[in-house]
Design a protein around this motif. Structure first.
Motif, PDB file in Angstrom:
ATOM      1  N   GLY A 111       0.809  -1.215   0.000  1.00 15.68           N
ATOM      2  CA  GLY A 111       0.000   0.000   0.000  1.00 15.68           C
ATOM      3  C   GLY A 111       0.839   1.260   0.000  1.00 15.68           C
ATOM      4  N   GLU A 112       0.209   2.349   0.429  1.00 16.51           N
ATOM      5  CA  GLU A 112       0.872   3.654   0.441  1.00 16.51           C
ATOM      6  C   GLU A 112       0.996   4.167   1.869  1.00 16.51           C
ATOM      7  OE1 GLU A 112       0.346   7.427  -2.386  1.00 16.51           O
ATOM      8  OE2 GLU A 112      -1.226   7.355  -0.844  1.00 16.51           O
ATOM      9  N   LYS A 113       2.202   4.527   2.234  1.00 18.22           N
ATOM     10  CA  LYS A 113       2.431   5.141   3.544  1.00 18.22           C
ATOM     11  C   LYS A 113       2.652   6.634   3.350  1.00 18.22           C
ATOM     12  CE  LYS A 113       4.773   3.341   7.021  1.00 18.22           C
ATOM     13  NZ  LYS A 113       5.844   2.885   7.941  1.00 18.22           N
ATOM     14  N   ILE A 114       1.961   7.420   4.160  1.00 17.53           N
ATOM     15  CA  ILE A 114       2.106   8.881   4.107  1.00 17.53           C
ATOM     16  C   ILE A 114       2.674   9.366   5.434  1.00 17.53           C
ATOM     17  CG2 ILE A 114       0.896  11.089   3.878  1.00 17.53           C
ATOM     18  CD1 ILE A 114      -1.202   9.683   2.213  1.00 17.53           C
ATOM     19  N   SER A 115       3.795  10.074   5.357  1.00 16.35           N
ATOM     20  CA  SER A 115       4.400  10.700   6.535  1.00 16.35           C
ATOM     21  C   SER A 115       4.108  12.197   6.460  1.00 16.35           C
ATOM     22  CB  SER A 115       5.909  10.452   6.571  1.00 16.35           C
ATOM     23  OG  SER A 115       6.182   9.064   6.677  1.00 16.35           O
ATOM     24  N   ARG A 116       3.337  12.685   7.422  1.00 14.23           N
ATOM     25  CA  ARG A 116       2.886  14.076   7.407  1.00 14.23           C
ATOM     26  C   ARG A 116       3.546  14.844   8.560  1.00 14.23           C
ATOM     27  NH1 ARG A 116      -1.847  12.924   7.588  1.00 14.23           N
ATOM     28  NH2 ARG A 116      -2.365  13.063   5.370  1.00 14.23           N
ATOM     29  N   SER A 117       4.233  15.937   8.215  1.00 14.45           N
ATOM     30  CA  SER A 117       4.868  16.768   9.224  1.00 14.45           C
ATOM     31  C   SER A 117       3.817  17.616   9.932  1.00 14.45           C
ATOM     32  CB  SER A 117       5.935  17.668   8.589  1.00 14.45           C
ATOM     33  OG  SER A 117       6.419  18.598   9.545  1.00 14.45           O
ATOM     34  N   LEU A 118       3.746  17.496  11.256  1.00 13.91           N
ATOM     35  CA  LEU A 118       2.777  18.283  12.017  1.00 13.91           C
ATOM     36  C   LEU A 118       3.240  19.732  12.178  1.00 13.91           C
ATOM     37  CD1 LEU A 118       1.856  15.681  14.787  1.00 13.91           C
ATOM     38  CD2 LEU A 118       0.663  16.174  12.642  1.00 13.91           C
ATOM     39  N   ARG A 119       4.539  20.004  11.960  1.00 14.33           N
ATOM     40  CA  ARG A 119       5.066  21.369  12.065  1.00 14.33           C
ATOM     41  C   ARG A 119       4.799  22.153  10.775  1.00 14.33           C
ATOM     42  NH1 ARG A 119       9.849  18.694  14.309  1.00 14.33           N
ATOM     43  NH2 ARG A 119       9.969  19.031  16.571  1.00 14.33           N
ATOM     44  N   GLN A 120       5.143  21.524   9.649  1.00 12.36           N
ATOM     45  CA  GLN A 120       5.105  22.240   8.375  1.00 12.36           C
ATOM     46  C   GLN A 120       3.906  21.857   7.508  1.00 12.36           C
ATOM     47  OE1 GLN A 120       8.864  21.116   6.754  1.00 12.36           O
ATOM     48  NE2 GLN A 120      10.071  22.332   8.202  1.00 12.36           N
ATOM     49  N   GLY A 121       3.278  20.749   7.808  1.00  6.08           N
ATOM     50  CA  GLY A 121       2.138  20.320   7.011  1.00  6.08           C
ATOM     51  C   GLY A 121       2.510  19.636   5.719  1.00  6.08           C
ATOM     52  N   THR A 122       3.800  19.392   5.500  1.00  8.68           N
ATOM     53  CA  THR A 122       4.238  18.726   4.273  1.00  8.68           C
ATOM     54  C   THR A 122       4.043  17.217   4.381  1.00  8.68           C
ATOM     55  OG1 THR A 122       6.499  18.647   5.141  1.00  8.68           O
ATOM     56  CG2 THR A 122       5.916  20.510   3.730  1.00  8.68           C
ATOM     57  N   GLU A 123       3.957  16.557   3.232  1.00  8.20           N
ATOM     58  CA  GLU A 123       3.735  15.119   3.194  1.00  8.20           C
ATOM     59  C   GLU A 123       4.784  14.423   2.325  1.00  8.20           C
ATOM     60  OE1 GLU A 123      -1.174  14.955   3.642  1.00  8.20           O
ATOM     61  OE2 GLU A 123      -0.176  14.339   1.772  1.00  8.20           O
ATOM     62  N   ILE A 124       5.150  13.232   2.763  1.00  4.57           N
ATOM     63  CA  ILE A 124       6.022  12.366   1.967  1.00  4.57           C
ATOM     64  C   ILE A 124       5.276  11.050   1.756  1.00  4.57           C
ATOM     65  CG2 ILE A 124       8.199  11.105   1.872  1.00  4.57           C
ATOM     66  CD1 ILE A 124       9.427  13.234   3.650  1.00  4.57           C
ATOM     67  N   LYS A 125       5.088  10.698   0.487  1.00  6.71           N
ATOM     68  CA  LYS A 125       4.378   9.472   0.161  1.00  6.71           C
ATOM     69  C   LYS A 125       5.365   8.425  -0.342  1.00  6.71           C
ATOM     70  CE  LYS A 125       0.097  11.870  -1.097  1.00  6.71           C
ATOM     71  NZ  LYS A 125      -0.931  12.071  -2.151  1.00  6.71           N
ATOM     72  N   MET A 126       5.169   7.199   0.063  1.00  8.28           N
ATOM     73  CA  MET A 126       6.030   6.100  -0.392  1.00  8.28           C
ATOM     74  C   MET A 126       5.220   4.813  -0.422  1.00  8.28           C
ATOM     75  SD  MET A 126       8.344   5.554   3.045  1.00  8.28           S
ATOM     76  CE  MET A 126       8.424   7.313   3.385  1.00  8.28           C
TER      77      MET A 126
END
Length: 206
Positions: A148-163
């Protein structure tokens, strides 16, 4: 007079009744023994149980501690979603749900790794979520891949990294309860042919 009584129709009927009663008693005893034998054989036989939990889409069948493909893929999906969406607030809940399925000798390592994962998320202020896309079953090794897809979301900046992410599991059963016999996770989709060969050796060591 006595001889006439012995030879009378009434006497003959009485004697025949006694004989028939004795025969019926023997038949009843034999039937009782046969029923007991069948009950014993039935008790020794492993019963195939088929259930459909509300969160699963297919019936899950078990025969003793042998489980069906749907049993393994259903539980693998549940475990992947539970572990893939762990958070500080859900840590104890996640541990309580999954540790029942972990062999007792592996519990300290499992708890330590999960606590380290959550601590890393807290320090970096990151929230991780996992959404399964596909479930693949390997009949050669009885292993399930939940991809599947894992999303890492920064709570400080709101940016996302999908892998892309894979949970790899072997699910067994003990008295009807699921047991995790193998568990690994890694980035990317599973290389099925390569992992099939590698798993033969890895699983043989356990």
């Amino acid at each position: 007079m006595l001889d006439q009584l012995k030879n009378s129709k009434v006497a003959r009927n009485y004697t025949e009744s006694l004989s028939l009663s004795a025969t019926l008693s023997k038949i009843a005893i034999l039937q009782g023994l046969a029923i007991l034998g069948l009950l014993y054989a039935l008790m020794q036989q492993q019963i195939t149980t088929v259930v459909t939990p509300p969160t699963f889409t297919e019936p899950l069948s078990m025969r003793g501690d042998q489980v069906s493909r749907s049993y393994q893929t259903g539980w693998a999906m549940f475990i992947a979603q539970t572990l893939g969406n762990v958070s500080p607030a859900r840590l104890e809940f996640t541990i309580s749900m999954i540790e029942k399925m972990i062999p007792i000798q592996d519990l300290p390592v499992f708890r330590s790794q999960l606590e380290e994962q959550v601590a890393r998320l807290q320090v970096s202020r990151v929230q991780e979520t996992f959404s399964p896309v596909d479930v693949v079953f390997d009949p050669k090794n009885d292993v399930v891949w939940v991809y599947g897809e894992k999303i890492s979301r920064s709570l400080r900046q709101g940016t996302e990294i999908k892998m892309s992410w894979t949970y790899e599991m072997k699910i067994g059963s003990h008295l009807g309860s699921p047991k995790i016999l193998h568990l690994a996770q890694y980035e990317g989709a599973p290389n099925r042919s390569r992992r099939q060969q590698e798993l033969k050796g890895e699983l043989a060591e356990h």
